[in-house]
Design an enzyme around this catalytic site. Sequence first.
Site, short mmCIF file in Angstrom:
data_model
loop_
_atom_site.label_atom_id
_atom_site.label_comp_id
_atom_site.label_asym_id
_atom_site.label_seq_id
_atom_site.Cartn_x
_atom_site.Cartn_y
_atom_site.Cartn_z
N GLY A 46 0.84 -1.19 0.00
CA GLY A 46 0.00 0.00 0.00
C GLY A 46 0.87 1.24 0.00
O GLY A 46 2.03 1.19 0.43
N GLN A 51 3.10 10.07 1.11
CA GLN A 51 4.39 9.37 1.18
C GLN A 51 5.30 9.68 0.00
O GLN A 51 6.51 9.47 0.08
CB GLN A 51 4.16 7.85 1.25
N CYS A 88 6.02 -0.02 7.27
CA CYS A 88 5.65 1.12 6.42
C CYS A 88 6.85 1.51 5.57
O CYS A 88 7.98 1.55 6.07
CB CYS A 88 5.23 2.29 7.30
N LEU A 89 6.61 1.81 4.29
CA LEU A 89 7.70 2.17 3.39
C LEU A 89 8.40 3.46 3.84
O LEU A 89 9.56 3.68 3.51
CB LEU A 89 7.17 2.35 1.96
N HIS A 130 -4.37 1.57 7.41
CA HIS A 130 -3.01 2.11 7.50
C HIS A 130 -2.84 3.27 6.50
O HIS A 130 -2.34 4.33 6.86
CB HIS A 130 -2.02 0.98 7.21
N GLU A 131 -3.30 3.05 5.27
CA GLU A 131 -3.11 4.08 4.23
C GLU A 131 -4.01 5.29 4.47
O GLU A 131 -3.59 6.43 4.25
CB GLU A 131 -3.36 3.49 2.84
N HIS A 134 -2.55 7.59 6.87
CA HIS A 134 -1.52 8.46 6.29
C HIS A 134 -2.13 9.78 5.81
O HIS A 134 -1.49 10.83 5.85
CB HIS A 134 -0.85 7.78 5.09
CO CO Z 1 2.68 3.45 5.65
#
Ligand code: CO
Length: 164
Positions: A46, A51, A88-89, A130-131, A134
């Site tokens: 995701g 991000q 998380c990226l 989660h997304e 963000h």
């Molecule tokens: Co994330």
Amino acid sequence: MAILEVKKLGSEVLRSKAQKVPKVTKRIVKLTKDMLETMYATDGVGLAAPQIGENLRVIVVDPGDGPLALINPEIIQAQGSEVDVEGCLSLPGVLGYVERFSDLIVEYLDERGKPQRIEASGLLARILQHEIDHLDGILFIDKASGISGLAELQAKLGLAEDQQ
Ligand code: CO
């Protein structure tokens, strides 16, 4: 398409509230494609627009059965609860256990600007929460317990211990 740089912990855009997309334009469609390419290139499941430095309510996900882009996603129903490990990226090397709703209904616009509704459970429900977090400047470490790797990442990025 293009692979974009993923912003890391300490980046201000990760802590901002993202703006609603007023209209699904060609630019937004290109953004979703670039986000998907970036997500696949970094082995993510995701990615949210903040991000990659775009302060817009756009997310892309792929729990393993194909890509999905959601514009202005909104959780309209949620129930049940499940705890599982997340990463998380934007926080490479950091893991933690997060309690999430196990079942969701999310409304969003697709790439044609058409309103859609998705029922999600399990991994997809977790990724969506989660997304969507963000988009409100919330990172999983805000909600996680048993966090590992955070001090190491802060040191690597040259952040103070309280900088999240
Ligand atoms: Co994330």
